[in-house]
Design a protein around this motif. Sequence first.
Motif, mmCIF file in Angstrom:
data_model
loop_
_atom_site.group_PDB
_atom_site.id
_atom_site.type_symbol
_atom_site.label_atom_id
_atom_site.label_comp_id
_atom_site.label_asym_id
_atom_site.label_seq_id
_atom_site.Cartn_x
_atom_site.Cartn_y
_atom_site.Cartn_z
ATOM 1 N N ILE A 83 -21.436 -12.678 67.836
ATOM 2 C CA ILE A 83 -22.546 -12.151 66.383
ATOM 3 C C ILE A 83 -21.704 -13.818 65.183
ATOM 4 C CG2 ILE A 83 -21.666 -10.081 65.455
ATOM 5 C CD1 ILE A 83 -23.102 -9.249 67.534
ATOM 6 N N GLU A 84 -20.651 -14.033 65.441
ATOM 7 C CA GLU A 84 -20.795 -14.804 64.550
ATOM 8 C C GLU A 84 -21.501 -15.197 63.759
ATOM 9 O OE1 GLU A 84 -18.227 -15.815 61.114
ATOM 10 O OE2 GLU A 84 -18.014 -13.895 62.320
ATOM 11 N N ALA A 85 -21.557 -16.446 65.199
ATOM 12 C CA ALA A 85 -22.769 -17.340 65.392
ATOM 13 C C ALA A 85 -24.244 -16.817 64.333
ATOM 14 C CB ALA A 85 -23.444 -17.649 66.055
ATOM 15 N N ILE A 86 -25.090 -15.101 64.522
ATOM 16 C CA ILE A 86 -25.533 -14.817 63.823
ATOM 17 C C ILE A 86 -25.107 -14.424 62.013
ATOM 18 C CG2 ILE A 86 -27.217 -13.376 64.271
ATOM 19 C CD1 ILE A 86 -27.100 -12.118 66.997
ATOM 20 N N ILE A 108 -29.630 -8.361 63.286
ATOM 21 C CA ILE A 108 -31.049 -8.877 63.916
ATOM 22 C C ILE A 108 -32.277 -8.901 62.558
ATOM 23 C CG2 ILE A 108 -32.985 -8.249 65.663
ATOM 24 C CD1 ILE A 108 -30.860 -8.138 67.851
ATOM 25 N N GLY A 109 -31.568 -7.478 62.002
ATOM 26 C CA GLY A 109 -32.954 -6.836 60.440
ATOM 27 C C GLY A 109 -32.634 -8.218 59.677
ATOM 28 N N GLN A 110 -31.251 -7.856 59.788
ATOM 29 C CA GLN A 110 -31.246 -9.446 58.575
ATOM 30 C C GLN A 110 -31.180 -10.650 58.604
ATOM 31 O OE1 GLN A 110 -26.890 -8.978 58.388
ATOM 32 N NE2 GLN A 110 -26.539 -7.342 56.489
ATOM 33 N N MET A 111 -31.298 -11.047 59.851
ATOM 34 C CA MET A 111 -32.055 -12.378 60.143
ATOM 35 C C MET A 111 -33.867 -12.578 59.780
ATOM 36 S SD MET A 111 -31.092 -15.242 61.274
ATOM 37 C CE MET A 111 -31.547 -16.402 61.933
ATOM 38 N N SER A 112 -33.988 -11.836 60.664
ATOM 39 C CA SER A 112 -35.416 -11.935 60.230
ATOM 40 C C SER A 112 -35.760 -11.636 58.866
ATOM 41 C CB SER A 112 -36.294 -10.732 61.246
ATOM 42 O OG SER A 112 -37.263 -10.172 61.378
ATOM 43 N N TYR A 113 -35.062 -10.505 58.064
ATOM 44 C CA TYR A 113 -35.279 -10.492 56.407
ATOM 45 C C TYR A 113 -35.036 -11.934 55.625
ATOM 46 C CZ TYR A 113 -34.418 -9.551 51.963
ATOM 47 O OH TYR A 113 -33.975 -9.093 50.160
ATOM 48 N N SER A 114 -34.027 -12.756 56.064
ATOM 49 C CA SER A 114 -33.691 -13.596 55.721
ATOM 50 C C SER A 114 -34.969 -15.022 55.905
ATOM 51 C CB SER A 114 -31.896 -14.046 55.805
ATOM 52 O OG SER A 114 -30.868 -13.385 55.676
ATOM 53 N N TRP A 115 -35.286 -14.642 57.159
ATOM 54 C CA TRP A 115 -35.988 -15.754 57.451
ATOM 55 C C TRP A 115 -37.423 -15.886 57.084
ATOM 56 C CZ3 TRP A 115 -40.323 -15.448 59.964
ATOM 57 C CH2 TRP A 115 -41.431 -16.866 61.413
ATOM 58 N N PHE A 146 -28.045 -4.354 65.810
ATOM 59 C CA PHE A 146 -29.279 -4.092 65.323
ATOM 60 C C PHE A 146 -29.909 -4.869 63.887
ATOM 61 C CE2 PHE A 146 -30.082 -0.382 68.741
ATOM 62 C CZ PHE A 146 -30.298 -1.282 69.141
ATOM 63 N N THR A 147 -28.070 -4.185 62.491
ATOM 64 C CA THR A 147 -28.252 -4.450 61.598
ATOM 65 C C THR A 147 -28.579 -6.171 60.879
ATOM 66 O OG1 THR A 147 -27.023 -2.320 60.605
ATOM 67 C CG2 THR A 147 -27.260 -4.294 59.482
ATOM 68 N N ASP A 149 -22.179 8.165 71.687
ATOM 69 C CA ASP A 149 -20.974 7.929 71.525
ATOM 70 C C ASP A 149 -20.473 6.822 70.525
ATOM 71 O OD1 ASP A 149 -17.667 7.322 72.145
ATOM 72 O OD2 ASP A 149 -18.252 5.079 72.151
ATOM 73 N N ALA A 150 -19.765 6.755 69.520
ATOM 74 C CA ALA A 150 -19.724 6.595 67.977
ATOM 75 C C ALA A 150 -19.533 5.308 68.284
ATOM 76 C CB ALA A 150 -18.889 7.597 67.780
ATOM 77 N N ALA A 151 -18.558 4.815 69.110
ATOM 78 C CA ALA A 151 -17.958 3.250 69.311
ATOM 79 C C ALA A 151 -19.754 2.810 69.574
ATOM 80 C CB ALA A 151 -16.575 3.261 70.124
ATOM 81 N N ALA A 152 -19.499 3.098 70.423
ATOM 82 C CA ALA A 152 -21.099 1.968 71.132
ATOM 83 C C ALA A 152 -22.514 2.712 69.985
ATOM 84 C CB ALA A 152 -21.575 3.095 72.397
ATOM 85 N N THR A 153 -22.223 3.344 69.528
ATOM 86 C CA THR A 153 -23.340 3.415 68.065
ATOM 87 C C THR A 153 -23.355 2.546 67.393
ATOM 88 O OG1 THR A 153 -23.565 6.039 68.572
ATOM 89 C CG2 THR A 153 -24.758 5.047 67.210
ATOM 90 N N ALA A 154 -22.353 2.337 67.112
ATOM 91 C CA ALA A 154 -22.095 1.819 65.823
ATOM 92 C C ALA A 154 -22.102 0.067 66.210
ATOM 93 C CB ALA A 154 -19.997 2.015 65.600
ATOM 94 N N ALA A 155 -21.351 -0.417 67.819
ATOM 95 C CA ALA A 155 -21.869 -1.281 68.103
ATOM 96 C C ALA A 155 -22.861 -1.997 68.059
ATOM 97 C CB ALA A 155 -20.850 -1.735 69.337
ATOM 98 N N ARG A 156 -23.650 -0.998 68.340
ATOM 99 C CA ARG A 156 -25.167 -1.424 68.798
ATOM 100 C C ARG A 156 -25.705 -1.458 67.426
ATOM 101 N NH1 ARG A 156 -27.842 1.892 74.220
ATOM 102 N NH2 ARG A 156 -29.711 1.660 72.579
ATOM 103 N N GLY A 157 -25.813 -0.399 66.323
ATOM 104 C CA GLY A 157 -26.361 -0.677 65.103
ATOM 105 C C GLY A 157 -25.949 -1.459 64.403
ATOM 106 N N ASP A 158 -24.714 -2.239 64.526
ATOM 107 C CA ASP A 158 -24.285 -3.872 63.832
ATOM 108 C C ASP A 158 -25.013 -4.436 64.447
ATOM 109 O OD1 ASP A 158 -21.721 -2.036 62.887
ATOM 110 O OD2 ASP A 158 -20.614 -3.220 63.452
#
Length: 197
Positions: free
Chosen positions: A157-160, A36-43, A33-34, A22-31
Motif C-alpha cells: 500500500i505504501e509503495a502504491i 488503484i483509481g488514483q494510480m490510474s488517473y495519475s498515470w 480501490f481508491t 463489515d465497516a472495516a473490511a469495506t473501508a480497507a477495500r475502498g482504500d
Amino acid sequence: MSPTSQLPPTPDFDAIETAARDAAATAARGDVFTLIGQMSYSWSNNESLLVYFIMLLLRCDRASALIVFGTLNTSRARVDLVQRLARVKLADRALSGELKRLMARFESGTRLRNDLLHAMFTVNEAGEITQTHAMRLEERAKGLRFGAAKPMDGARIEAIRHEIQAMNELNRDLWRFLPGLEAHLRTVEARGPRPGA
C-alpha cells in the motif's frame, strides 16, 4: 472415478459478501480501490502528455499527433516512438538525457499500473483483499512463470502511495520540460538540416 478438477475451489460468495459489508473490511477495500483509481488517473495524465512530445518531435499539429498516438495502441509503442524521434531530432545531449530520464520514470509507473490493472485479486473470508496474482507470463532462466502473487499488505500500500506521488511529480516535470523541448526544436529548425541528414 471422476477426474480431479484443475480449478481452484469456487469462492463462498455469500460469506465473502456478508463479511465485506463489515465497516472495516469495506473501508480497507475502498482504500485499495481508491489507490488503484488514483494510480490510474495519475498515470493516464502522464501518458496523455506523450501527444505533445509526438507533436513537437514530428513537427505536426495536435490533430495529427493525436492520430499517431491513437494508432499506436500501447504505451510502450508511444514511448518507443518518442525515444526514437528524440535520437534523431535532439542535438542537445543534456536535453536528450533528461528526456530519457523522464521516459524511464514513466515506465516505472507503467509497471506498477499494469501490475495492478492486469491482476486477479484474492479476497479472504473477511472480504479483505489479501494479494494479487499477475496475469502475465514471465520468462526466467529456468523457464516460464505465471501468476506471480504479491501480498496486498502495508508495504505494498505504501509503495502504491509512493508511486502515485512520483507520477504526480512526473506530471509537473513533463510540463516543465515541454517548453524547453519546443524551444530547442525551433532553434534546430531555424538552423536548417544538418549536413548529411
